[in-house]
Each structure stands twice: as C-alpha cells, then as structure tokens.
Design an enzyme around this catalytic site. Structure first.
Site, PDB file in Angstrom:
ATOM      1  N   ASP A 118     -12.221 -13.017 -22.658  1.00 23.64           N
ATOM      2  CA  ASP A 118     -12.947 -13.847 -21.702  1.00 23.64           C
ATOM      3  C   ASP A 118     -13.065 -15.183 -22.428  1.00 23.64           C
ATOM      4  O   ASP A 118     -13.810 -15.300 -23.392  1.00 23.64           O
ATOM      5  CB  ASP A 118     -14.337 -13.262 -21.418  1.00 23.64           C
ATOM      6  CG  ASP A 118     -15.102 -14.114 -20.405  1.00 23.64           C
ATOM      7  OD1 ASP A 118     -14.784 -15.317 -20.284  1.00 23.64           O
ATOM      8  OD2 ASP A 118     -16.010 -13.588 -19.748  1.00 23.64           O
ATOM      9  N   HIS A 119     -12.294 -16.174 -21.963  1.00 24.86           N
ATOM     10  CA  HIS A 119     -12.179 -17.394 -22.770  1.00 24.86           C
ATOM     11  C   HIS A 119     -13.532 -18.089 -22.975  1.00 24.86           C
ATOM     12  O   HIS A 119     -13.680 -18.897 -23.875  1.00 24.86           O
ATOM     13  CB  HIS A 119     -11.118 -18.342 -22.211  1.00 24.86           C
ATOM     14  CG  HIS A 119     -11.479 -18.937 -20.902  1.00 24.86           C
ATOM     15  ND1 HIS A 119     -11.164 -18.346 -19.713  1.00 24.86           N
ATOM     16  CD2 HIS A 119     -12.137 -20.061 -20.600  1.00 24.86           C
ATOM     17  CE1 HIS A 119     -11.619 -19.079 -18.728  1.00 24.86           C
ATOM     18  NE2 HIS A 119     -12.207 -20.141 -19.238  1.00 24.86           N
ATOM     19  N   HIS A 142     -17.746 -13.985 -16.875  1.00 27.43           N
ATOM     20  CA  HIS A 142     -18.353 -15.115 -17.588  1.00 27.43           C
ATOM     21  C   HIS A 142     -19.882 -15.084 -17.550  1.00 27.43           C
ATOM     22  O   HIS A 142     -20.544 -15.196 -18.576  1.00 27.43           O
ATOM     23  CB  HIS A 142     -17.912 -16.458 -17.001  1.00 27.43           C
ATOM     24  CG  HIS A 142     -16.426 -16.640 -16.938  1.00 27.43           C
ATOM     25  ND1 HIS A 142     -15.570 -16.144 -17.895  1.00 27.43           N
ATOM     26  CD2 HIS A 142     -15.643 -17.277 -16.046  1.00 27.43           C
ATOM     27  CE1 HIS A 142     -14.329 -16.459 -17.569  1.00 27.43           C
ATOM     28  NE2 HIS A 142     -14.344 -17.144 -16.455  1.00 27.43           N
TER      29      HIS A 142
HETATM   30  N1  NAP Z   1      -3.333 -19.874 -15.401  1.00 24.61           N
HETATM   31  C1  NAP Z   1      -4.458 -19.994 -16.041  1.00 24.61           C
HETATM   32  O1  NAP Z   1      -4.889 -21.089 -16.454  1.00 24.61           O
HETATM   33  C2  NAP Z   1      -5.301 -18.756 -16.330  1.00 24.61           C
HETATM   34  C3  NAP Z   1      -6.595 -18.923 -16.850  1.00 24.61           C
HETATM   35  C4  NAP Z   1      -7.342 -17.775 -17.177  1.00 24.61           C
HETATM   36  C5  NAP Z   1      -6.790 -16.515 -16.969  1.00 24.61           C
HETATM   37  N2  NAP Z   1      -5.545 -16.372 -16.424  1.00 24.61           N
HETATM   38  C6  NAP Z   1      -4.999 -15.011 -16.269  1.00 24.61           C
HETATM   39  O2  NAP Z   1      -3.799 -14.922 -17.027  1.00 24.61           O
HETATM   40  C7  NAP Z   1      -2.862 -14.063 -16.388  1.00 24.61           C
HETATM   41  C8  NAP Z   1      -1.561 -14.787 -16.178  1.00 24.61           C
HETATM   42  O3  NAP Z   1      -1.753 -15.870 -15.298  1.00 24.61           O
HETATM   43  P1  NAP Z   1      -0.625 -16.958 -14.994  1.00 24.61           P
HETATM   44  O4  NAP Z   1      -1.308 -17.997 -14.171  1.00 24.61           O
HETATM   45  O5  NAP Z   1       0.070 -17.387 -16.223  1.00 24.61           O
HETATM   46  O6  NAP Z   1       0.412 -16.113 -14.065  1.00 24.61           O
HETATM   47  P2  NAP Z   1       1.751 -16.605 -13.433  1.00 24.61           P
HETATM   48  O7  NAP Z   1       1.919 -18.085 -13.550  1.00 24.61           O
HETATM   49  O8  NAP Z   1       1.845 -15.987 -12.076  1.00 24.61           O
HETATM   50  O9  NAP Z   1       2.869 -15.917 -14.373  1.00 24.61           O
HETATM   51  C9  NAP Z   1       3.259 -14.593 -14.262  1.00 24.61           C
HETATM   52  C10 NAP Z   1       4.299 -14.282 -15.330  1.00 24.61           C
HETATM   53  O10 NAP Z   1       4.635 -12.904 -15.241  1.00 24.61           O
HETATM   54  C11 NAP Z   1       6.064 -12.766 -15.153  1.00 24.61           C
HETATM   55  N3  NAP Z   1       6.373 -11.612 -14.315  1.00 24.61           N
HETATM   56  C12 NAP Z   1       5.776 -11.259 -13.147  1.00 24.61           C
HETATM   57  N4  NAP Z   1       6.304 -10.087 -12.719  1.00 24.61           N
HETATM   58  C13 NAP Z   1       7.219  -9.707 -13.626  1.00 24.61           C
HETATM   59  C14 NAP Z   1       8.047  -8.578 -13.768  1.00 24.61           C
HETATM   60  N5  NAP Z   1       8.056  -7.600 -12.856  1.00 24.61           N
HETATM   61  N6  NAP Z   1       8.837  -8.496 -14.851  1.00 24.61           N
HETATM   62  C15 NAP Z   1       8.843  -9.469 -15.785  1.00 24.61           C
HETATM   63  N7  NAP Z   1       8.072 -10.579 -15.718  1.00 24.61           N
HETATM   64  C16 NAP Z   1       7.279 -10.687 -14.643  1.00 24.61           C
HETATM   65  C17 NAP Z   1       6.557 -14.030 -14.567  1.00 24.61           C
HETATM   66  O11 NAP Z   1       7.897 -14.148 -14.979  1.00 24.61           O
HETATM   67  P3  NAP Z   1       9.023 -14.907 -14.101  1.00 24.61           P
HETATM   68  O12 NAP Z   1       8.461 -16.277 -13.875  1.00 24.61           O
HETATM   69  O13 NAP Z   1      10.189 -14.908 -15.001  1.00 24.61           O
HETATM   70  O14 NAP Z   1       9.184 -14.138 -12.838  1.00 24.61           O
HETATM   71  C18 NAP Z   1       5.602 -15.047 -15.224  1.00 24.61           C
HETATM   72  O15 NAP Z   1       6.074 -15.295 -16.526  1.00 24.61           O
HETATM   73  C19 NAP Z   1      -3.555 -13.580 -15.106  1.00 24.61           C
HETATM   74  O16 NAP Z   1      -4.181 -12.341 -15.382  1.00 24.61           O
HETATM   75  C20 NAP Z   1      -4.601 -14.649 -14.845  1.00 24.61           C
HETATM   76  O17 NAP Z   1      -5.708 -14.129 -14.131  1.00 24.61           O
HETATM   77  C21 NAP Z   1      -4.794 -17.474 -16.102  1.00 24.61           C
END
Ligand code: NAP
Length: 512
Positions: free
Chosen positions: A199-200, A262
């Site tokens: 939890d950042h 949070h």
């Molecule tokens: N974004 C933020 O700032 C943030 C902040 C806090 C927490 N989070 C949490 O962090 C996590 C990730 O978030 P995100 O925003 O980075 O997600 P995202 O942009 O949707 O990225 C998803 C990643 O998973 C890969 N992926 C999805 N399905 C796949 C599969 N079947 N096989 C292989 N690779 C697959 C995608 O690869 P491809 O692109 O190659 O398909 C992509 O690299 C989530 O749990 C989110 O709640 C995110």
C-alpha cells in the site's frame, strides 16, 4: 536545516544483496510511472547492489533494446531527479531485460527459469528473487500458480543465501471472502513471510513518522487517548475523477478503492498500541488489534453513520466537468459511490467513545491526505468571554502534499485588546530536512529487497479491514442510506457535513 540521528527502520548499514527483480506486467502504466523510476533512483543513490537484475515480463513481443528505450522514456518523464544521469541509467539498462510470455503459458515460466539460471550464474545472484505483480488482480492467481508449477515459488527456508519474495499490488480482493481466497491461493506457493502486500501510502514519510511522533516523543503519548482526544478525522481526497477507469471503479467505488486500504492503514497507525519492538510483526500485530476492535456496523448503524455520494456535472474553475454517470463506460444509472464519509468507533480501553471520522472522494476541490487529532477543549473558566470562539487544539499529520505536521494552539493576538486567535506551529519535511524525499515506491522496493515487512500489509490486516467494509457494503446493498449527489469540485454531499455538525463538530478544511 535540522541535524538528524538514525531513525528506527532507517536501514542504516543494511546492504541490499544481489537479486533478480521480475516485474509481471512490465509494459503497464505502473512499471513506467513508478517502478523503473524507483529502480533508477535507488541505483542513483547507491542503495542497490551492483548485481541487481531486472526482468520485465509481459505479453507483447519486444526486444531487450526496445524495452530499455521505453523504460528510459518513463524515467525521463517520471523520475523525481531530472535530467536523467545517463551514466546511472546505463548501469540500470545493462541489467534490464524483457521476457515475452502470457501469464497463463507454462512454457513461458520454464523459459523464465532457464533465463534466471543464466543470469544468476553471470551476476552471482545466489538464487535471490523478487517477483512484483504489477497486474490486474484477476491475474494474480494465475501468475502465482505458474511460479509454483515451475518451481520458482517457495524455497527451503533453511537455505543459506537464497530467498524468494513476492510483492502484490492492491486491491487485495473485493470483500472478505475473495481476500481470504486470494490469501489461501498465495499460501499454496509462498509462505506469509515471503508475501509483501503493498500500500504505497505506507511508504510515505509522514506515515512512517507516525511511529516516531507517537513513540519517540514524551509529550504526545500521554495525551493519546479518550481522556484528552475528542475525535479524529482522516481525509484522503482527489481532484481527479475516474479518468477512464470507469469499468474498474464501477465494481469498486470509494469504499473499496480507498477506505479498505489507505484510510484503514492510517487509522490503524493512529490508533494502535505501542508495539513491543520495531520488528515488522510486532508493529503489524498492534495494527491488527486496533482493526479488530472496530465492530462491524449493523444495518441501522450503516444508515446513521455512513454517507455515500456521487459527483454530478458542474463547472470547475470555469471549465465543465462531467458527472460520474456521464463518464466513459459507466452505467448511466450507476449507484457507485465516488465519495464516502464514515463514523467509526474503536472499542478498546484507549479509544472507547472517541469517534473516528473518515472521508474520501473524487472530484473534490483539493487533493490531499491528512489525519487531524482534535483534542478536548481547555476548561473555559479563565476565558469565558471568549468561550465560543476558542478553537480546540489540533494536531494535523499531513501525508500529502507537503508532508509535515502542524499543531494548532490558541494565542493572544498582538495589541492592547485581549483577543485570542488560533496559531499554527508548523513542521514541514522539505523545510526541516531539505528536499530529499524518496518516492514511496523507492522505499518499499528497497524494504522488500532487504526483507523488511514492516511497511507491508499482512494477511490478517487485510481480512480484518474487509470485515468492516463488508458490513457497510451489506447495509448499502439493502438501500440505506441512499446515494446522494454533489457537484464536481465540492466537498461531497451535505450529509457528510451533517455527520459532524449534528454533534457540534465540523470537518477541518484540508491544508488549513
Ligand atoms: N498505474 C498506477 O499508477 C497504479 C497505482 C497504484 C496501483 N496500481 C496497481 O498496479 C497494478 C498494475 O496496474 P497498471 O496500471 O500498470 O496496469 P496496466 O497498465 O493495465 O498493465 C497491465 C500489464 O499486464 C500485462 N498483461 C495483462 N494480461 C496479460 C497476460 N495475460 N499475459 C501477460 N501479460 C499480461 C500487460 O501486458 P501487455 O501490455 O503486453 O498486454 C501490461 O504489462 C494494478 O493492480 C493496479 O491496481 C497501479
């Protein structure tokens, strides 16, 4: 600037060992925005071992070179240190690799295991692995299972050097049952001591400083109880709306998205008893006890002590802002809350009868996170003429922006007339200690590499927080209280104010 002495959990003298960090979901937003900039900054500050290897795992075909170029773009854009020091980046890039596979493909993990062996030999890693699940939660189980099947999961706990750890991003389930199921599934492959639920918020300076403030100062702890504290307010707000994350938000809402993690973490740190040591489990034991002392709400309590709101279209600073129901891929009749306010009680010796008011919302006038401790008023005997105007003392712990602490006291205004006005004593991190302020993800990644679980959430913390949230969701599902509306750019529906004003209290304005 203030002189510092080593604080608890400072890791002074701790050395990061060589390891392979594998990021699952390496082409995603979080990797580019937070994880690679964190690895770059940790390298820049000399906090990682020279033999730290990073492997990005995702579905799209990509060469190592393409991946490095994209990650450099991320570092250039999102690192807190600009411009990028190319000598440092070259060090990171030299040990940064891309592994293409789907999460479901067993062969992809076998190839990964082979790659690990080669990298391990080349960089003398000693079998240390950190897996970062930077993916949607629906993928967690599949990745964990595949790691287990490929023999990349649990390891002989008596092995001298090697370790395997997994960092899991929130959300940890969407209710108690799904959280328990996820914890069980993880436990088939990893022991709880290997699991680091992130939890950042816990990586932020002020949150860590809670422990120092409470337990390294003689003046606060004697007052930190029902005898001196009238109530506590915890506010976490954002000016942004759902920003294209409609489908996720539709099944989540503010309560699950923000309060379960949070706000509950901030509450637990505020309310917990002194731990027997600064050991990760000693601290987490106390946080769990505080959460357990919050009774799940009955339907009637949900109706009286919770508010759920949703933003509607409005002009913000002269610009039109959409209502939640008009957002992309959101049900036009959606009942999902974008704002919630709650009144909770912690039923233990220290806090009996002290209300904890929590609120969190999107499309608010300001973004910020604060905990405000409201102390009881001084007896009004001497200043009875001022009685109605005397403000009570408050201690504000500002988590963001401008991390710091502020103590509101009453002071005499200058001049011949005897007037009393509130005066703040301010402590700001950047003013006291300079602008060095590592991002939360830097601190947390380093802690996981060092094997320190203090700032990560344990399975029983997650489950106890869900028990409270589930009781509220159950009340809401039965229709009470109904959802109410607030124009985008305001502080939520009027019911949120009434929650406090009917008891002679009011929300402390954010940043005041
Ligand atoms: N974004 C933020 O700032 C943030 C902040 C806090 C927490 N989070 C949490 O962090 C996590 C990730 O978030 P995100 O925003 O980075 O997600 P995202 O942009 O949707 O990225 C998803 C990643 O998973 C890969 N992926 C999805 N399905 C796949 C599969 N079947 N096989 C292989 N690779 C697959 C995608 O690869 P491809 O692109 O190659 O398909 C992509 O690299 C989530 O749990 C989110 O709640 C995110």
């Amino acid at each position: 600037m203030t002189q510092s002495t080593a604080a608890p959990q400072s890791h002074e003298g701790a050395h990061a060992e060589p390891c392979i960090i594998t990021i699952f979901g390496a082409t995603g937003d979080l990797t580019m925005r937070k994880l690679l900039p964190a690895i770059y900054n940790l390298t820049r500050d000399g906090l990682l071992n020279e033999n730290t290897v990073v492997v990005g795992f995702a579905r799209r075909p990509k060469t190592d070179e393409q991946f490095r170029a994209e990650m450099l773009e991320g570092v250039n854009k999102f690192s807190r240190n600009k411009p990028t020091d190319m000598a440092v980046w070259e060090k990171v890039a030299a040990k940064l690799f891309y592994h293409q596979s789907t999460f479901e493909d067993a062969a992809g993990y076998e190839k990964l295991a082979q790659r690990f062996q080669e990298l391990d030999k080349k960089y003398n890693i000693g079998g240390r692995r950190l897996y970062y699940l930077s993916t949607s939660p629906s993928e967690f189980t599949s990745i964990i299972d595949q790691l287990g099947n490929a023999g990349l999961g649990n390891i002989d706990p008596f092995s001298a050097k090697a370790w395997r750890r997994v960092i899991v991003e929130k959300p940890f389930g969407r209710d108690l049952d799904s959280a328990k199921k996820l914890n069980t599934e993880i436990s088939h492959v990893f022991d709880e001591s290997q699991v680091f639920r992130i939890d950042h918020y816990l990586g932020k300076q002020t949150v860590q400083n809670m422990l120092v403030l409470r337990f390294a100062n003689g003046i606060f702890e004697p007052l930190w109880n029902r005898n001196y504290i009238d109530h506590v307010q915890i506010t976490v707000t954002e000016t942004l709306g759902v920003e294209g994350r409609g489908p996720y938000y539709e099944v989540s809402g503010a309560l699950r998205d923000m309060v379960q993690n949070h706000l509950m973490q901030l509450l637990a740190l505020t309310a917990m008893e002194p731990p027997v040591s600064l050991d990760g489990d000693a601290i987490r034991d106390e946080k769990v006890k505080a959460l357990k002392a919050i009774q799940p709400l009955t339907k009637e309590e949900v109706c009286r002590r919770t508010v759920r709101g949703q933003y509607t279209a409005a002009d913000i600073a002269g610009k039109p802002a959409k209502g939640y129901r008009e957002e992309e891929r959101v049900n036009p009749k959606s009942e999902t809350e974008t704002f919630t306010a709650l009144k909770l009680f912690i039923d233990n010796w220290r806090w009996h009868g002290v209300p904890f008011y929590l609120r969190s919302g999107k499309r608010m006038p300001k973004s910020g996170s604060e905990i405000v401790i409201h102390f009881k008023n001084a007896p009004g005997v001497l200043f009875s003429a001022h009685d109605n105007k005397l403000a009570n003392n408050t201690l504000t712990l500002r988590v963001q922006p401008h991390e710091g602490i502020s103590l509101r006291t009453n002071a005499k205004t200058p001049g011949t007339v005897s007037r009393i006005a509130p005066a703040n004593m301010e402590f700001q991190y950047e003013v006291a200690f300079g602008s060095y302020s590592p991002e939360a993800y830097e601190r947390l990644l380093l802690d996981a590499i060092l094997g320190d679980p203090t700032l990560f959430i344990r399975d029983d913390e997650v489950e106890n927080a869900w028990k409270i949230i589930d009781s509220i969701e159950a009340g809401w599902a039965a229709g009470a209280p109904p959802i109410t509306f607030y124009p985008a750019g305001t502080w939520g529906p009027p019911e949120a104010d009434t929650l406090l004003t009917r008891e002679g209290r009011a929300w402390t304005p954010l940043g005041s």
